[in-house]
Design a protein around this motif. Structure first.
Motif, PDB file in Angstrom:
ATOM      1  N   TYR A 236      19.570   6.531   6.741  1.00  0.00           N
ATOM      2  CA  TYR A 236      19.163   6.984   5.404  1.00  0.00           C
ATOM      3  C   TYR A 236      17.907   7.832   5.535  1.00  0.00           C
ATOM      4  O   TYR A 236      17.177   7.737   6.525  1.00  0.00           O
ATOM      5  CB  TYR A 236      18.852   5.775   4.501  1.00  0.00           C
ATOM      6  N   SER A 237      17.634   8.635   4.493  1.00  0.00           N
ATOM      7  CA  SER A 237      16.385   9.390   4.412  1.00  0.00           C
ATOM      8  C   SER A 237      15.648   8.950   3.160  1.00  0.00           C
ATOM      9  O   SER A 237      16.273   8.654   2.135  1.00  0.00           O
ATOM     10  CB  SER A 237      16.670  10.889   4.326  1.00  0.00           C
ATOM     11  N   MET A 238      14.306   8.910   3.241  1.00  0.00           N
ATOM     12  CA  MET A 238      13.495   8.431   2.121  1.00  0.00           C
ATOM     13  C   MET A 238      12.248   9.296   1.962  1.00  0.00           C
ATOM     14  O   MET A 238      11.564   9.571   2.948  1.00  0.00           O
ATOM     15  CB  MET A 238      13.078   6.980   2.379  1.00  0.00           C
ATOM     16  N   TYR A 239      11.977   9.696   0.728  1.00  0.00           N
ATOM     17  CA  TYR A 239      10.829  10.543   0.445  1.00  0.00           C
ATOM     18  C   TYR A 239      10.055   9.946  -0.727  1.00  0.00           C
ATOM     19  O   TYR A 239      10.652   9.532  -1.723  1.00  0.00           O
ATOM     20  CB  TYR A 239      11.291  11.957   0.094  1.00  0.00           C
ATOM     21  N   LYS A 240       8.716   9.924  -0.611  1.00  0.00           N
ATOM     22  CA  LYS A 240       7.881   9.402  -1.685  1.00  0.00           C
ATOM     23  C   LYS A 240       7.036  10.529  -2.244  1.00  0.00           C
ATOM     24  O   LYS A 240       6.366  11.253  -1.500  1.00  0.00           O
ATOM     25  CB  LYS A 240       6.991   8.283  -1.157  1.00  0.00           C
ATOM     26  N   VAL A 241       7.064  10.647  -3.556  1.00  0.00           N
ATOM     27  CA  VAL A 241       6.305  11.684  -4.257  1.00  0.00           C
ATOM     28  C   VAL A 241       5.628  11.004  -5.432  1.00  0.00           C
ATOM     29  O   VAL A 241       6.259  10.766  -6.471  1.00  0.00           O
ATOM     30  CB  VAL A 241       7.244  12.807  -4.749  1.00  0.00           C
ATOM     31  N   GLY A 242       4.344  10.676  -5.302  1.00  0.00           N
ATOM     32  CA  GLY A 242       3.654   9.967  -6.378  1.00  0.00           C
ATOM     33  C   GLY A 242       4.398   8.689  -6.727  1.00  0.00           C
ATOM     34  O   GLY A 242       4.686   7.872  -5.837  1.00  0.00           O
ATOM     35  N   PRO A 243       4.764   8.501  -7.997  1.00  0.00           N
ATOM     36  CA  PRO A 243       5.441   7.266  -8.405  1.00  0.00           C
ATOM     37  C   PRO A 243       6.955   7.303  -8.232  1.00  0.00           C
ATOM     38  O   PRO A 243       7.661   6.427  -8.708  1.00  0.00           O
ATOM     39  CB  PRO A 243       5.096   7.183  -9.899  1.00  0.00           C
ATOM     40  N   VAL A 244       7.436   8.358  -7.553  1.00  0.00           N
ATOM     41  CA  VAL A 244       8.886   8.556  -7.407  1.00  0.00           C
ATOM     42  C   VAL A 244       9.296   8.362  -5.953  1.00  0.00           C
ATOM     43  O   VAL A 244       8.683   8.924  -5.047  1.00  0.00           O
ATOM     44  CB  VAL A 244       9.296   9.970  -7.873  1.00  0.00           C
ATOM     45  N   LEU A 245      10.342   7.569  -5.759  1.00  0.00           N
ATOM     46  CA  LEU A 245      10.923   7.382  -4.430  1.00  0.00           C
ATOM     47  C   LEU A 245      12.328   7.977  -4.466  1.00  0.00           C
ATOM     48  O   LEU A 245      13.102   7.691  -5.386  1.00  0.00           O
ATOM     49  CB  LEU A 245      10.965   5.883  -4.107  1.00  0.00           C
ATOM     50  N   SER A 246      12.639   8.800  -3.491  1.00  0.00           N
ATOM     51  CA  SER A 246      13.935   9.479  -3.431  1.00  0.00           C
ATOM     52  C   SER A 246      14.620   9.096  -2.123  1.00  0.00           C
ATOM     53  O   SER A 246      14.076   9.320  -1.048  1.00  0.00           O
ATOM     54  CB  SER A 246      13.695  10.999  -3.496  1.00  0.00           C
ATOM     55  N   ILE A 247      15.801   8.501  -2.208  1.00  0.00           N
ATOM     56  CA  ILE A 247      16.454   7.939  -1.019  1.00  0.00           C
ATOM     57  C   ILE A 247      17.929   8.317  -0.992  1.00  0.00           C
ATOM     58  O   ILE A 247      18.603   8.279  -2.023  1.00  0.00           O
ATOM     59  CB  ILE A 247      16.366   6.392  -1.025  1.00  0.00           C
TER      60      ILE A 247
ATOM     61  N   GLU B 223       0.829  -1.206   0.000  1.00  0.00           N
ATOM     62  CA  GLU B 223       0.000   0.000   0.000  1.00  0.00           C
ATOM     63  C   GLU B 223       0.867   1.261   0.000  1.00  0.00           C
ATOM     64  O   GLU B 223       0.587   2.237  -0.678  1.00  0.00           O
ATOM     65  CB  GLU B 223      -0.909  -0.006   1.239  1.00  0.00           C
ATOM     66  N   MET B 224       1.947   1.218   0.765  1.00  0.00           N
ATOM     67  CA  MET B 224       2.809   2.398   0.869  1.00  0.00           C
ATOM     68  C   MET B 224       3.616   2.645  -0.403  1.00  0.00           C
ATOM     69  O   MET B 224       3.865   3.793  -0.779  1.00  0.00           O
ATOM     70  CB  MET B 224       3.796   2.235   2.034  1.00  0.00           C
ATOM     71  N   PHE B 225       4.067   1.542  -1.048  1.00  0.00           N
ATOM     72  CA  PHE B 225       5.055   1.709  -2.115  1.00  0.00           C
ATOM     73  C   PHE B 225       4.672   1.052  -3.443  1.00  0.00           C
ATOM     74  O   PHE B 225       5.438   1.105  -4.401  1.00  0.00           O
ATOM     75  CB  PHE B 225       6.412   1.141  -1.659  1.00  0.00           C
ATOM     76  N   GLY B 226       3.493   0.410  -3.525  1.00  0.00           N
ATOM     77  CA  GLY B 226       3.148  -0.370  -4.704  1.00  0.00           C
ATOM     78  C   GLY B 226       3.155   0.392  -6.021  1.00  0.00           C
ATOM     79  O   GLY B 226       3.417  -0.184  -7.075  1.00  0.00           O
ATOM     80  N   GLU B 227       2.896   1.682  -5.952  1.00  0.00           N
ATOM     81  CA  GLU B 227       2.794   2.476  -7.188  1.00  0.00           C
ATOM     82  C   GLU B 227       4.141   3.000  -7.696  1.00  0.00           C
ATOM     83  O   GLU B 227       4.209   3.651  -8.739  1.00  0.00           O
ATOM     84  CB  GLU B 227       1.867   3.666  -6.950  1.00  0.00           C
ATOM     85  N   ILE B 228       5.230   2.739  -6.959  1.00  0.00           N
ATOM     86  CA  ILE B 228       6.540   3.310  -7.318  1.00  0.00           C
ATOM     87  C   ILE B 228       7.027   2.789  -8.677  1.00  0.00           C
ATOM     88  O   ILE B 228       7.029   1.587  -8.930  1.00  0.00           O
ATOM     89  CB  ILE B 228       7.586   2.974  -6.230  1.00  0.00           C
ATOM     90  N   LYS B 229       7.435   3.698  -9.550  1.00  0.00           N
ATOM     91  CA  LYS B 229       8.017   3.344 -10.850  1.00  0.00           C
ATOM     92  C   LYS B 229       9.452   3.846 -11.002  1.00  0.00           C
ATOM     93  O   LYS B 229      10.218   3.301 -11.790  1.00  0.00           O
ATOM     94  CB  LYS B 229       7.171   3.964 -11.986  1.00  0.00           C
ATOM     95  N   PHE B 230       9.781   4.933 -10.301  1.00  0.00           N
ATOM     96  CA  PHE B 230      11.100   5.550 -10.450  1.00  0.00           C
ATOM     97  C   PHE B 230      11.737   5.663  -9.071  1.00  0.00           C
ATOM     98  O   PHE B 230      11.193   6.333  -8.190  1.00  0.00           O
ATOM     99  CB  PHE B 230      10.977   6.943 -11.068  1.00  0.00           C
ATOM    100  N   VAL B 231      12.855   4.998  -8.894  1.00  0.00           N
ATOM    101  CA  VAL B 231      13.568   5.088  -7.625  1.00  0.00           C
ATOM    102  C   VAL B 231      14.867   5.849  -7.864  1.00  0.00           C
ATOM    103  O   VAL B 231      15.669   5.461  -8.724  1.00  0.00           O
ATOM    104  CB  VAL B 231      13.859   3.693  -7.032  1.00  0.00           C
ATOM    105  N   CYS B 232      15.049   6.946  -7.135  1.00  0.00           N
ATOM    106  CA  CYS B 232      16.207   7.808  -7.341  1.00  0.00           C
ATOM    107  C   CYS B 232      17.022   7.830  -6.062  1.00  0.00           C
ATOM    108  O   CYS B 232      16.482   8.158  -5.003  1.00  0.00           O
ATOM    109  CB  CYS B 232      15.745   9.217  -7.668  1.00  0.00           C
ATOM    110  N   VAL B 233      18.289   7.480  -6.164  1.00  0.00           N
ATOM    111  CA  VAL B 233      19.142   7.455  -4.988  1.00  0.00           C
ATOM    112  C   VAL B 233      20.314   8.407  -5.176  1.00  0.00           C
ATOM    113  O   VAL B 233      20.762   8.654  -6.297  1.00  0.00           O
ATOM    114  CB  VAL B 233      19.642   6.013  -4.684  1.00  0.00           C
ATOM    115  N   GLY B 234      20.783   8.966  -4.074  1.00  0.00           N
ATOM    116  CA  GLY B 234      21.924   9.882  -4.112  1.00  0.00           C
ATOM    117  C   GLY B 234      22.550   9.954  -2.732  1.00  0.00           C
ATOM    118  O   GLY B 234      21.913   9.588  -1.735  1.00  0.00           O
TER     119      GLY B 234
END
Lengths: 325, 325
Positions: free
Chosen positions: A109-120, A62-73
């Motif tokens: 680590y820090s993690m942010y979800k924005v629509g289909p984008v996960l930023s970690i 439910e929290m992450f099922g829609e993720i399509k783009f994972v961006c790490v830095g």
């Protein structure tokens, strides 16, 4: 625990019981992430310790099922900025002030979800990013995400390039210029390919030519395990070589196709490749290592440089989502 | 930029011009930190990029000259807690709320100064700690600190020990149980000794027996470059070995003298040894790896475990300062 409203059609209708869903072979389709660990299915619970998440404490589909783009830095601040930036670029509802750190119970680590984008964020160096990637890949698996693409956006030292140039990685190579990562498993060294996705890299270069606002090249990225001696810097606490030795090493690197140097790309490529995840690396160069070692560029200029991989990736994501053509 | 009031007698009377002091050979006495880099003296300015400090922008001798104890650890939050704890333990004037992050302009590392104690985070893995150590050792050199002792306080997986046991490291060994660190310099592998200070370790054990409130042992600490496959965990995204393979590796480690596993001790030992800095590693074990891989202990129990290395080190520092006998 509430999930953000999906902006993409979520193809899951029901959320099976947490302890059961990973056994449903029907979910292991070709476009899913392949964890390569038979032990996982036998575990009653999976605690993603360094992300402060778990299969029993969180509804990961439910929290992450829609993720399509994972961006790490590397930097937590930068990955928060990226989440806010992509929120604006995708014109999502709600305020950027509502974007909170999903991993706030830990400072690893820090993690942010924005629509289909996960930023970690992943910290610095292969060991640091590899801990995050193990847990991220399991997260994406537990959440049953489909067609995920993984990007590393970062900073790097340039090799024969003007500062501010963006490098899309062709091959991620080690300090001997080999496209491989040496993984130790139970005291034995295993060699893994660091192959990235050629199609995604080409698409990124196409995006760059459409944007046409900063120089972007494709080239090999050398990944070292040390910022100073390993990258031939003359300004560490330890240095046993001459300026000429340094320049000779950089020339060899350049001649082998290396255009920038950073500290995470080989294990990033190796783990994504092993798990069947399409992946790309986009790093801006902060200096030309032929000209020096210290980063003395003014803060505001460095800030603008660091936004370039974000701008390029945002363009890619918007194209993939059909928001621009 | 203001420095905190020294609580130890500062043996510097004048602060020479920043661009000149590193050339004064008179300062390179036996009890000072030895940077092993002839290029440093030729540099007009030294920017400690990842610490957001520099020799031209900061008066490093004034800010850091009184430092005697440098304590490093992975987590920024934990190193802030340690700074607050040591402030109370040393009964220093002022409020703990005034202890601010000296590196706040960057999110790479956090640094707190409390009287003669410096507390700094280093992230996870050898590459991450090595960047910080290069810049920290240069900082201590530029600040002309004397008789500095460096400690790593951290968490680890235990090998045949009850969770909560504190391990003072005898030898820091690699994944092949060798007391060495392989440093790549310009594409060539150099082997460095990871030797720690025997005297400091003995003093720490003596402190532990005086405190007598948690189990402390001396043993070898294995340092790996990966948390999952490298440490024989069965719960990563990738795992190609059996439970029996894992246990066999842990038994071999135990038989070689390994009592805990973490990810920074070898490069920490190697760099301190190369620069003539007395150093020790104090890690608490969060679990016994013979019993499992996942860290499922309740949060408050883990919190108490993580304070143990801090309590031990505080006792050591108070004894050294003559605050307890």
């Amino acid at each position: 625990m509430t999930a953000m409203a999906p902006i993409l059609l979520n193809n899951m209708v029901t959320v099976p019981d947490q302890s059961e869903y990973s056994k449903h072979e029907v979910f292991h389709t070709a476009d899913q992430v392949h964890v390569k660990n038979p032990h996982l299915d036998t575990m009653e619970e999976d605690i993603l310790y360094h992300l402060n998440l778990g299969t029993k404490t969180h509804n990961l589909p439910e929290m992450f099922g829609e993720i399509k783009f994972v961006c790490v830095g590397g930097s937590a601040n930068r990955m928060k900025s990226f989440a806010q930036f992509i929120h604006q670029e995708l014109d999502l509802p709600g305020s950027i002030d509502d974007i909170t750190d999903i991993c706030e119970g830990t400072d690893r680590y820090s993690m942010y979800k924005v629509g289909p984008v996960l930023s970690i964020s992943h910290g610095m160096g292969c060991p640091s990013i590899s801990i995050m990637l193990h847990e991220l890949i399991k997260l994406v698996h537990h959440a049953r995400c489909h067609n995920v693409v993984l990007f590393r956006i970062g900073t790097s030292g340039g090799v024969g390039l003007a500062p501010g140039t963006v490098v899309v990685t062709d091959k991620a190579v080690d300090c001997f210029f080999r496209p491989q990562f040496e993984q130790v498993v139970l005291g034995k060294v295993i060699i893994r390919s660091t192959e990235l996705d050629v199609g995604v890299s080409k698409e990124l270069l196409q995006c760059s030519s459409e944007l046409n606002n900063f120089p972007t090249v494709i080239g090999n990225t050398m990944c070292t395990h040390d910022f100073y001696e390993g990258q031939g810097r003359l300004d560490g606490a330890l240095c046993s070589f001459s300026t000429e030795d340094k320049l000779e090493y950089l020339r060899k690197a350049y001649n082998s196709g290396v255009r920038n140097i950073e500290m995470e790309s080989t294990v990033f490529g190796a783990m994504c490749h092993a798990c069947g995840i399409k992946a790309a690396v986009i790093c801006v160069t902060l200096l030309n290592r032929f000209d020096g070692d210290q980063i003395s560029t003014p803060h505001d200029v460095l800030e603008e440089y660091q936004q370039r991989p974000q701008v390029l990736l945002a363009h890619f994501i918007k194209k993939r989502l059909g928001l621009i053509t």
